[in-house]
Design an enzyme around this catalytic site. Structure first.
Site, PDB file in Angstrom:
ATOM      1  NE  ARG A 203      32.021  41.757  50.277  1.00 35.85           N
ATOM      2  CZ  ARG A 203      32.211  40.425  50.692  1.00 35.85           C
ATOM      3  NH1 ARG A 203      32.387  39.259  50.021  1.00 35.85           N
ATOM      4  NH2 ARG A 203      32.613  40.578  52.027  1.00 35.85           N
TER       5      ARG A 203
ATOM      6  CD  GLU B 194      25.669  39.658  47.417  1.00 31.47           C
ATOM      7  OE1 GLU B 194      25.782  39.499  48.383  1.00 31.47           O
ATOM      8  OE2 GLU B 194      26.633  39.665  46.580  1.00 31.47           O
TER       9      GLU B 194
ATOM     10  CG  HIS C  47      27.303  36.555  49.284  1.00 30.10           C
ATOM     11  ND1 HIS C  47      27.699  37.936  49.202  1.00 30.10           N
ATOM     12  CD2 HIS C  47      28.894  36.018  49.678  1.00 30.10           C
ATOM     13  CE1 HIS C  47      29.045  38.118  49.673  1.00 30.10           C
ATOM     14  NE2 HIS C  47      29.599  37.192  50.070  1.00 30.10           N
TER      15      HIS C  47
HETATM   16  P1  NAP Z   1      43.097  38.475  51.302  1.00 33.60           P
HETATM   17  O1  NAP Z   1      44.064  37.355  51.809  1.00 33.60           O
HETATM   18  O2  NAP Z   1      43.311  39.846  51.865  1.00 33.60           O
HETATM   19  O3  NAP Z   1      43.479  38.631  49.798  1.00 33.60           O
HETATM   20  C1  NAP Z   1      43.201  39.533  48.651  1.00 33.60           C
HETATM   21  C2  NAP Z   1      44.113  39.503  47.669  1.00 33.60           C
HETATM   22  O4  NAP Z   1      43.704  40.634  46.635  1.00 33.60           O
HETATM   23  C3  NAP Z   1      45.431  40.102  48.252  1.00 33.60           C
HETATM   24  O5  NAP Z   1      46.593  39.292  47.887  1.00 33.60           O
HETATM   25  C4  NAP Z   1      45.790  41.595  47.588  1.00 33.60           C
HETATM   26  O6  NAP Z   1      47.141  41.512  46.995  1.00 33.60           O
HETATM   27  C5  NAP Z   1      44.827  41.225  46.393  1.00 33.60           C
HETATM   28  N1  NAP Z   1      44.481  42.649  45.836  1.00 33.60           N
HETATM   29  C6  NAP Z   1      43.784  43.687  46.819  1.00 33.60           C
HETATM   30  N2  NAP Z   1      43.939  44.964  46.026  1.00 33.60           N
HETATM   31  C7  NAP Z   1      44.065  44.438  44.559  1.00 33.60           C
HETATM   32  C8  NAP Z   1      43.918  45.138  43.379  1.00 33.60           C
HETATM   33  N3  NAP Z   1      43.698  46.263  43.292  1.00 33.60           N
HETATM   34  N4  NAP Z   1      44.248  44.389  42.338  1.00 33.60           N
HETATM   35  C9  NAP Z   1      44.844  43.018  42.512  1.00 33.60           C
HETATM   36  N5  NAP Z   1      44.674  42.390  43.613  1.00 33.60           N
HETATM   37  C10 NAP Z   1      44.430  43.048  44.713  1.00 33.60           C
HETATM   38  O7  NAP Z   1      41.820  38.267  51.242  1.00 33.60           O
HETATM   39  P2  NAP Z   1      40.978  36.596  51.264  1.00 33.60           P
HETATM   40  O8  NAP Z   1      40.897  36.101  52.499  1.00 33.60           O
HETATM   41  O9  NAP Z   1      41.596  35.968  50.322  1.00 33.60           O
HETATM   42  O10 NAP Z   1      39.505  36.933  50.622  1.00 33.60           O
HETATM   43  C11 NAP Z   1      39.632  37.815  49.414  1.00 33.60           C
HETATM   44  C12 NAP Z   1      38.235  38.411  49.205  1.00 33.60           C
HETATM   45  O11 NAP Z   1      37.016  37.623  48.864  1.00 33.60           O
HETATM   46  C13 NAP Z   1      37.533  39.171  50.547  1.00 33.60           C
HETATM   47  O12 NAP Z   1      37.911  40.415  50.470  1.00 33.60           O
HETATM   48  C14 NAP Z   1      36.094  38.891  50.176  1.00 33.60           C
HETATM   49  O13 NAP Z   1      35.358  40.414  49.634  1.00 33.60           O
HETATM   50  C15 NAP Z   1      35.946  37.801  49.253  1.00 33.60           C
HETATM   51  N6  NAP Z   1      35.091  36.764  49.950  1.00 33.60           N
HETATM   52  C16 NAP Z   1      34.034  36.254  49.385  1.00 33.60           C
HETATM   53  C17 NAP Z   1      33.325  35.311  50.168  1.00 33.60           C
HETATM   54  C18 NAP Z   1      32.103  34.786  49.456  1.00 33.60           C
HETATM   55  O14 NAP Z   1      31.317  34.237  50.527  1.00 33.60           O
HETATM   56  N7  NAP Z   1      31.837  35.018  48.192  1.00 33.60           N
HETATM   57  C19 NAP Z   1      33.890  34.434  51.185  1.00 33.60           C
HETATM   58  C20 NAP Z   1      35.084  34.946  51.647  1.00 33.60           C
HETATM   59  C21 NAP Z   1      35.595  36.102  51.128  1.00 33.60           C
HETATM   60  P3  NAP Z   1      47.853  42.926  47.079  1.00 33.60           P
HETATM   61  O15 NAP Z   1      47.695  43.871  48.131  1.00 33.60           O
HETATM   62  O16 NAP Z   1      48.981  42.706  46.693  1.00 33.60           O
HETATM   63  O17 NAP Z   1      47.116  43.779  45.706  1.00 33.60           O
END
Ligand code: NAP
Length: 320
Positions: free
Chosen positions: A238, A267, A286
């Site tokens: 994000r 955006e 995006h």
């Molecule tokens: P996820 O499985 O929840 O993974 C997010 C990871 O971030 C977790 O392992 C979490 O681990 C870590 N995290 C959370 N807070 C943190 C912090 N303060 N410092 C370091 N690490 C941290 O989510 P996902 O499905 O992989 O998706 C991740 C993100 O990608 C989404 O939240 C979304 O915003 C973004 N996304 C973007 C697109 C796009 O179109 N560009 C598409 C899909 C997703 P811990 O809790 O251990 O810290």
């Protein structure tokens, strides 16, 4: 009377059709234009379910207006556009679309990394502008990806999927999370690093953490200074996680070598945004989850969650 669903974006009929029989479905009729706020507030007042996209701010005002609302189904895995505290207060279930977009978003993250490292988009543009005059020894040269060190901030579902791709490129993969993941470390040969160490050691840094109060502005002047001056920053998470003014300075001054961005603080990114004036930035609108199959799978998850809630069942993908 059938329960009412309001969909904030024009979605493909294939995804919406199954809902018509049981529900009274209303839908904003534009795909690339956000629903005006006044329309959203008027529609939500009559709706039992709201089907939103990440460009909609589903804040307290929406929950106050939605007196009949039982569910907000968000067509994204991120849900930073929704006020979860207000949702809880008003007893509204919020669902997202985890899992189904993981591989597609990892593909895009890796594609953006490759495109940024090897200047693919600017090289193509040079051909189209008629500027490919001859093979040139050092023109269009970029950074090697194979064998380089990748640092992933946010080793979740998508982070792991990117790490698997990186292993195919013989990359050393470092990661930073708040919690270590010993199983993933063993399975994929990942190495945990504190954030500062990861920034210092990585040739490529990919951000894949959610946008939260903790991650807002997580990559600013200090963090960019820690990166190598040959380093590349990729943000597919994000926009607000990276301080864009600091990133502009770092790219302009050669503090880092390049950046690839799929997401922005605002955006669509305004056309006069300073980052768009730099040659060492690769930008995308995006499109992390934008494959036909995945977008349909996301819609199906949302439709199922809405059906479940309106028929009194517990839906999948509840975020609170
Ligand atoms: P996820 O499985 O929840 O993974 C997010 C990871 O971030 C977790 O392992 C979490 O681990 C870590 N995290 C959370 N807070 C943190 C912090 N303060 N410092 C370091 N690490 C941290 O989510 P996902 O499905 O992989 O998706 C991740 C993100 O990608 C989404 O939240 C979304 O915003 C973004 N996304 C973007 C697109 C796009 O179109 N560009 C598409 C899909 C997703 P811990 O809790 O251990 O810290």
């Amino acid at each position: 009377m059938k329960p009412r669903i309001f969909i904030t974006r024009k979605l493909t009929e294939e995804a919406v059709a199954p809902l018509h029989e049981k529900f009274d479905v209303r839908m904003w009729d534009e795909e690339s234009v956000a629903v005006p706020r006044a329309v959203l507030l008027k529609e939500v007042a009559e709706a039992d379910a709201l089907w939103s996209v990440l460009a909609d701010s589903i804040n307290r005002e929406v929950f106050e207006a939605g007196t009949k609302l039982k569910i907000v189904a968000n067509m994204a895995v991120g849900y930073n556009n929704i006020d979860l505290e207000a949702a809880k207060e008003y007893d509204v279930i919020v669902t997202n679309t985890p899992g189904v977009l993981t591989e597609t978003t990892a593909d895009l993250a890796f594609a953006l990394l490759l495109a940024t490292a090897r200047k693919l988009i600017s090289a193509e543009n040079e051909i189209r502008k008629g500027n490919w005059t001859s093979w040139a020894p050092m023109r269009f040269t970029g950074m090697d990806v194979g064998g380089a060190t990748l640092g992933i901030i946010g080793m979740g579902r998508i982070g792991e999927a990117v790490a698997r791709r990186a292993k195919g490129f013989d990359m050393q993969v470092l990661y930073h999370n708040r919690n270590r993941k010993p199983d993933a470390e063993a399975e994929y040969g990942l190495e945990f690093r504190e954030l500062d160490t990861l920034l210092k050691e990585a040739d490529f840094v990919i951000i894949l953490a959610p946008f939260t109060p903790e991650t807002a502005g997580m990559i600013g002047v200090r963090e960019l200074d820690l990166m190598k001056n040959t380093g590349v920053l990729i943000n597919v998470a994000r926009g607000g996680i990276v301080d864009e003014a600091a990133l502009y300075d770092a790219l302009k001054n050669g503090t880092i070598w390049a950046a690839g961005l799929d997401v922005f603080e605002k955006e669509p990114v305004p056309l006069d945004h300073p980052l768009l004036t730099l040659p060492n930035v690769t930008v995308l609108p995006h499109i992390g989850s934008a494959s036909i199959k995945t977008r349909l799978a996301m819609m199906n998850l949302n439709a199922q969650a809405i059906t479940d809630v309106l028929e009194g069942r517990k839906p999948k993908g509840i975020v609170q």
